[in-house]
Scaffold this motif. Structure first.
Motif, PDB file in Angstrom:
ATOM      1  N   ASN A  59       0.850  -1.182   0.000  1.00 59.07           N
ATOM      2  CA  ASN A  59       0.000   0.000   0.000  1.00 59.07           C
ATOM      3  C   ASN A  59       0.891   1.239   0.000  1.00 59.07           C
ATOM      4  N   ILE A  61       0.553   5.767   0.240  1.00 63.13           N
ATOM      5  CA  ILE A  61      -0.305   6.915   0.501  1.00 63.13           C
ATOM      6  C   ILE A  61       0.196   8.050  -0.371  1.00 63.13           C
ATOM      7  N   ILE A  67       4.148   8.031   0.468  1.00 61.95           N
ATOM      8  CA  ILE A  67       4.505   7.473   1.772  1.00 61.95           C
ATOM      9  C   ILE A  67       4.292   5.973   1.663  1.00 61.95           C
ATOM     10  N   ARG A  68       5.345   5.224   1.921  1.00 64.17           N
ATOM     11  CA  ARG A  68       5.256   3.759   1.844  1.00 64.17           C
ATOM     12  C   ARG A  68       4.829   3.225   3.195  1.00 64.17           C
ATOM     13  N   THR A  69       3.965   2.217   3.179  1.00 61.56           N
ATOM     14  CA  THR A  69       3.475   1.615   4.410  1.00 61.56           C
ATOM     15  C   THR A  69       4.181   0.282   4.639  1.00 61.56           C
ATOM     16  N   THR A  70       3.718  -0.463   5.592  1.00 56.45           N
ATOM     17  CA  THR A  70       4.306  -1.758   5.907  1.00 56.45           C
ATOM     18  C   THR A  70       4.218  -2.685   4.699  1.00 56.45           C
TER      19      THR A  70
END
Length: 72
Positions: A59, A61, A67-70
């Motif tokens: 995912n 943002i 913005i990179r997530t987990t």
């Protein structure tokens, strides 16, 4: 339309869960639950959304300042 289909699928998923209420949740059971939930939706035919497995695409943002997530 997908939201409506998933809502209907929730009822089928609930019935599935009742059938296996006394069993521990396994990897294959989680995959089957996802398949029941996503049946006849656009996600089912989308190769980026692995209905028959675990996700592989992370995912993010935003589109410009991403913005990179987990990780999946």
């Amino acid at each position: 339309m997908d939201d409506l289909t998933e809502t209907i699928n929730h009822f089928q998923l609930f019935d599935y869960m009742l059938d296996y209420i006394d069993e521990s949740i396994s990897k294959s059971m989680r995959i089957e639950m996802n398949k029941v939930l996503k049946r006849n939706t656009s996600d089912e035919a989308n190769p980026r959304y692995k209905v028959d497995g675990f996700k592989t695409v992370p995912n993010i943002i935003g589109l410009i300042n991403v913005i990179r997530t987990t990780s999946p």
